[in-house]
Design a protein around this motif. Structure first.
Motif, PDB file in Angstrom:
ATOM      1  N   PRO A  45       0.796  -1.241   0.000  1.00 50.29           N
ATOM      2  CA  PRO A  45       0.000   0.000   0.000  1.00 50.29           C
ATOM      3  C   PRO A  45       0.823   1.284   0.000  1.00 50.29           C
ATOM      4  CG  PRO A  45      -0.028  -1.017   2.173  1.00 50.29           C
ATOM      5  CD  PRO A  45       0.680  -1.983   1.266  1.00 50.29           C
ATOM      6  N   TYR A  46       2.093   1.211   0.427  1.00 50.78           N
ATOM      7  CA  TYR A  46       2.904   2.427   0.532  1.00 50.78           C
ATOM      8  C   TYR A  46       4.314   2.173   0.003  1.00 50.78           C
ATOM      9  CZ  TYR A  46      -0.772   3.930   3.776  1.00 50.78           C
ATOM     10  OH  TYR A  46      -1.986   4.255   4.341  1.00 50.78           O
ATOM     11  N   ASP A  47       5.021   3.265  -0.198  1.00 51.27           N
ATOM     12  CA  ASP A  47       6.445   3.197  -0.524  1.00 51.27           C
ATOM     13  C   ASP A  47       7.197   2.763   0.738  1.00 51.27           C
ATOM     14  OD1 ASP A  47       9.123   3.598  -1.087  1.00 51.27           O
ATOM     15  OD2 ASP A  47       8.806   5.490  -2.132  1.00 51.27           O
ATOM     16  N   PRO A  48       7.965   1.673   0.679  1.00 52.84           N
ATOM     17  CA  PRO A  48       8.627   1.181   1.902  1.00 52.84           C
ATOM     18  C   PRO A  48       9.702   2.118   2.438  1.00 52.84           C
ATOM     19  CG  PRO A  48       9.419  -0.007  -0.021  1.00 52.84           C
ATOM     20  CD  PRO A  48       8.277   0.841  -0.487  1.00 52.84           C
ATOM     21  N   TYR A  49      10.135   3.085   1.641  1.00 45.09           N
ATOM     22  CA  TYR A  49      11.185   3.999   2.074  1.00 45.09           C
ATOM     23  C   TYR A  49      10.647   5.392   2.411  1.00 45.09           C
ATOM     24  CZ  TYR A  49      14.150   0.387   0.036  1.00 45.09           C
ATOM     25  OH  TYR A  49      14.755  -0.810  -0.255  1.00 45.09           O
ATOM     26  N   GLU A  50       9.352   5.609   2.246  1.00 43.59           N
ATOM     27  CA  GLU A  50       8.768   6.933   2.460  1.00 43.59           C
ATOM     28  C   GLU A  50       8.692   7.246   3.952  1.00 43.59           C
ATOM     29  OE1 GLU A  50       4.667   9.427   1.429  1.00 43.59           O
ATOM     30  OE2 GLU A  50       4.938   7.358   0.743  1.00 43.59           O
ATOM     31  N   ILE A  51       9.315   8.335   4.359  1.00 39.05           N
ATOM     32  CA  ILE A  51       9.346   8.747   5.761  1.00 39.05           C
ATOM     33  C   ILE A  51       8.189   9.709   6.040  1.00 39.05           C
ATOM     34  CG2 ILE A  51      10.674   9.998   7.519  1.00 39.05           C
ATOM     35  CD1 ILE A  51      13.206   9.005   6.196  1.00 39.05           C
ATOM     36  N   ASP A  52       7.470   9.430   7.139  1.00 42.15           N
ATOM     37  CA  ASP A  52       6.349  10.272   7.567  1.00 42.15           C
ATOM     38  C   ASP A  52       6.417  10.395   9.092  1.00 42.15           C
ATOM     39  OD1 ASP A  52       4.034  11.678   7.913  1.00 42.15           O
ATOM     40  OD2 ASP A  52       2.687  10.060   7.304  1.00 42.15           O
ATOM     41  N   LEU A  53       7.193  11.352   9.560  1.00 41.43           N
ATOM     42  CA  LEU A  53       7.445  11.478  10.999  1.00 41.43           C
ATOM     43  C   LEU A  53       6.191  11.826  11.786  1.00 41.43           C
ATOM     44  CD1 LEU A  53      10.889  13.343  10.950  1.00 41.43           C
ATOM     45  CD2 LEU A  53      10.439  10.901  11.282  1.00 41.43           C
ATOM     46  N   GLN A  54       5.173  12.361  11.136  1.00 44.23           N
ATOM     47  CA  GLN A  54       3.932  12.692  11.842  1.00 44.23           C
ATOM     48  C   GLN A  54       3.172  11.431  12.261  1.00 44.23           C
ATOM     49  OE1 GLN A  54       1.712  15.345   9.311  1.00 44.23           O
ATOM     50  NE2 GLN A  54       2.981  17.130   9.829  1.00 44.23           N
ATOM     51  N   ASN A  55       3.429  10.323  11.575  1.00 42.03           N
ATOM     52  CA  ASN A  55       2.709   9.077  11.884  1.00 42.03           C
ATOM     53  C   ASN A  55       3.639   7.984  12.402  1.00 42.03           C
ATOM     54  OD1 ASN A  55       0.083   9.947  10.997  1.00 42.03           O
ATOM     55  ND2 ASN A  55       0.834   9.806   8.893  1.00 42.03           N
ATOM     56  N   LYS A  56       4.736   8.358  13.025  1.00 40.90           N
ATOM     57  CA  LYS A  56       5.696   7.362  13.493  1.00 40.90           C
ATOM     58  C   LYS A  56       5.171   6.602  14.705  1.00 40.90           C
ATOM     59  CE  LYS A  56       8.377  10.448  16.491  1.00 40.90           C
ATOM     60  NZ  LYS A  56       9.736  10.982  16.766  1.00 40.90           N
ATOM     61  N   LEU A  57       5.593   5.332  14.788  1.00 44.83           N
ATOM     62  CA  LEU A  57       5.281   4.446  15.923  1.00 44.83           C
ATOM     63  C   LEU A  57       3.788   4.251  16.140  1.00 44.83           C
ATOM     64  CD1 LEU A  57       7.976   5.606  18.506  1.00 44.83           C
ATOM     65  CD2 LEU A  57       8.092   3.710  16.912  1.00 44.83           C
ATOM     66  N   PHE A 246      12.370  -0.403  20.632  1.00 44.49           N
ATOM     67  CA  PHE A 246      11.013   0.082  20.887  1.00 44.49           C
ATOM     68  C   PHE A 246      10.095  -1.059  21.349  1.00 44.49           C
ATOM     69  CE2 PHE A 246      13.050   2.643  17.632  1.00 44.49           C
ATOM     70  CZ  PHE A 246      12.863   3.940  18.096  1.00 44.49           C
ATOM     71  N   LEU A 247      10.670  -2.038  22.042  1.00 49.47           N
ATOM     72  CA  LEU A 247       9.896  -3.215  22.434  1.00 49.47           C
ATOM     73  C   LEU A 247       8.769  -2.875  23.409  1.00 49.47           C
ATOM     74  CD1 LEU A 247      12.670  -5.937  22.886  1.00 49.47           C
ATOM     75  CD2 LEU A 247      10.973  -5.772  21.074  1.00 49.47           C
ATOM     76  N   PHE A 248       8.924  -1.841  24.197  1.00 52.35           N
ATOM     77  CA  PHE A 248       7.927  -1.526  25.215  1.00 52.35           C
ATOM     78  C   PHE A 248       6.860  -0.551  24.718  1.00 52.35           C
ATOM     79  CE2 PHE A 248      11.694  -2.816  27.633  1.00 52.35           C
ATOM     80  CZ  PHE A 248      11.135  -3.805  28.438  1.00 52.35           C
ATOM     81  N   ASN A 249       7.251   0.443  23.933  1.00 53.92           N
ATOM     82  CA  ASN A 249       6.255   1.418  23.475  1.00 53.92           C
ATOM     83  C   ASN A 249       5.750   1.138  22.062  1.00 53.92           C
ATOM     84  OD1 ASN A 249       8.787   2.021  22.481  1.00 53.92           O
ATOM     85  ND2 ASN A 249       8.443   4.234  22.409  1.00 53.92           N
ATOM     86  N   MET A 253       6.902  -3.245  15.940  1.00 52.99           N
ATOM     87  CA  MET A 253       8.050  -3.064  15.044  1.00 52.99           C
ATOM     88  C   MET A 253       8.905  -4.328  14.951  1.00 52.99           C
ATOM     89  SD  MET A 253       9.616   0.767  15.500  1.00 52.99           S
ATOM     90  CE  MET A 253      11.033   0.250  14.521  1.00 52.99           C
ATOM     91  N   ALA A 254       9.049  -5.032  16.066  1.00 53.34           N
ATOM     92  CA  ALA A 254       9.840  -6.268  16.078  1.00 53.34           C
ATOM     93  C   ALA A 254       8.966  -7.501  15.920  1.00 53.34           C
ATOM     94  CB  ALA A 254      10.635  -6.358  17.381  1.00 53.34           C
ATOM     95  N   LEU A 255       7.706  -7.392  16.315  1.00 59.72           N
ATOM     96  CA  LEU A 255       6.818  -8.557  16.307  1.00 59.72           C
ATOM     97  C   LEU A 255       6.588  -9.100  14.899  1.00 59.72           C
ATOM     98  CD1 LEU A 255       4.882 -10.490  17.787  1.00 59.72           C
ATOM     99  CD2 LEU A 255       3.090  -8.762  17.486  1.00 59.72           C
TER     100      LEU A 255
END
Length: 285
Positions: A45-57, A246-249, A253-255
């Motif tokens: 659905p998205y570009d895998p390299y596109e950075i969007d810091l407003q929607n991080k994590l 970022f395992l706790f918050n 990302m790792a799962l």
């Protein structure tokens, strides 16, 4: 006549795999991964390299089914694109190590004597080092890159193929039809690659399927340690490494990369066990 015999053998092989529940489960899992490899980049659905810091994590949602990473990149898209890297490195490593190992095993098993002793001692030296430590040493010497990881993982796959092929070659070369072919004037190269190699493919196929799982896991482990794929590569091991902070918050990302690696290795091992049961004469007995 030969084509009919081959068709019959193929039917028997497929029947044995289908009748083995574990092998069938492995085949289904690998079929799903094959679809990911073929259609993954097309449906991402998205570009895998596109950075969007407003929607991080962000966690999993309808907009981002597997959430986003610390740079705001869509994890699902990165996993779909990264499948080529993860599977490609493992496959290339097995192809590289298997080709050299098969050649060494054929030569050692067929010629015997001093040639066999030299090759066997080389293999023993390689086996003296744990595989992952040997790969770490090679990558440390060559530098961090996926190509060097492929070489390193393929290098410690060589002894496994060489030992299996050597033993099988020593058995087959004693058979009467090899003596008959040699009497008819066939040279050693023809005997090795036309008459011996096709008759020892079963253990090679079994070893390759099992070794592919180990190669993928080892390559992902090296990337996890920072010695393989480098950011912003969507390789699954590198994604798993990025998620450990970022395992706790943001555990997603790792799962999700971890799940993809685990199920791929599981499918390969299940299918490998099924192939062993179907192709190994000792298992038939």
């Amino acid at each position: 006549m030969r084509s009919q015999v081959r068709k019959k053998k193929r039917k028997e092989l497929w029947y044995k795999i289908y009748s083995n529940k574990a092998a069938l489960a492995g085949l289904i899992i690998l079929g799903i991964y094959a679809l990911i490899l073929i259609f993954g980049p097309l449906v991402a659905p998205y570009d895998p390299y596109e950075i969007d810091l407003q929607n991080k994590l962000q966690g999993p949602s309808m907009e981002h089914l597997m959430g986003t990473d610390d740079k705001g990149r869509d994890i699902l898209s990165r996993i779909l694109y990264g499948s080529y890297l993860t599977v490609g490195v493992g496959f290339s490593a097995v192809l590289f190590g298997g080709s050299i190992g098969i050649l060494l095993g054929l030569v050692a098993g067929y010629y015997g004597g001093r040639v066999d002793s030299i090759i066997s001692r080389m293999i023993d030296v390689m086996l003296a080092f744990p595989g992952i430590l040997l790969a770490l040493a090679i990558v440390s010497a060559l530098g961090t890159s996926l190509i060097n990881v492929t070489i390193a993982v393929g290098f410690f796959s060589i002894p496994m193929f060489a030992r299996i092929v050597r033993g099988s070659t020593m058995e087959v070369k004693k058979l009467e039809y090899i003596d008959a072919v040699r009497t008819l004037g066939a040279n050693n190269i023809v005997i090795l690659f036309r008459h011996i190699l096709p008759n020892i493919l079963s253990p090679i196929i079994i070893q390759a399927s099992m070794r592919l799982a180990t190669a993928i896991l080892s390559a992902a482990g090296l990337s996890f340690l920072g010695l393989g794929a480098q950011p912003p590569s969507p390789e699954w091991g590198a994604m798993l490494s990025a998620g450990r902070d970022f395992l706790f918050n943001a555990p997603h990302m790792a799962l999700f990369p971890g799940i993809m690696i685990s199920f791929l290795v599981l499918g390969l091992n299940l299918l490998g066990d099924g192939l062993r049961d179907a192709l190994d004469p000792r298992m038939k007995a």
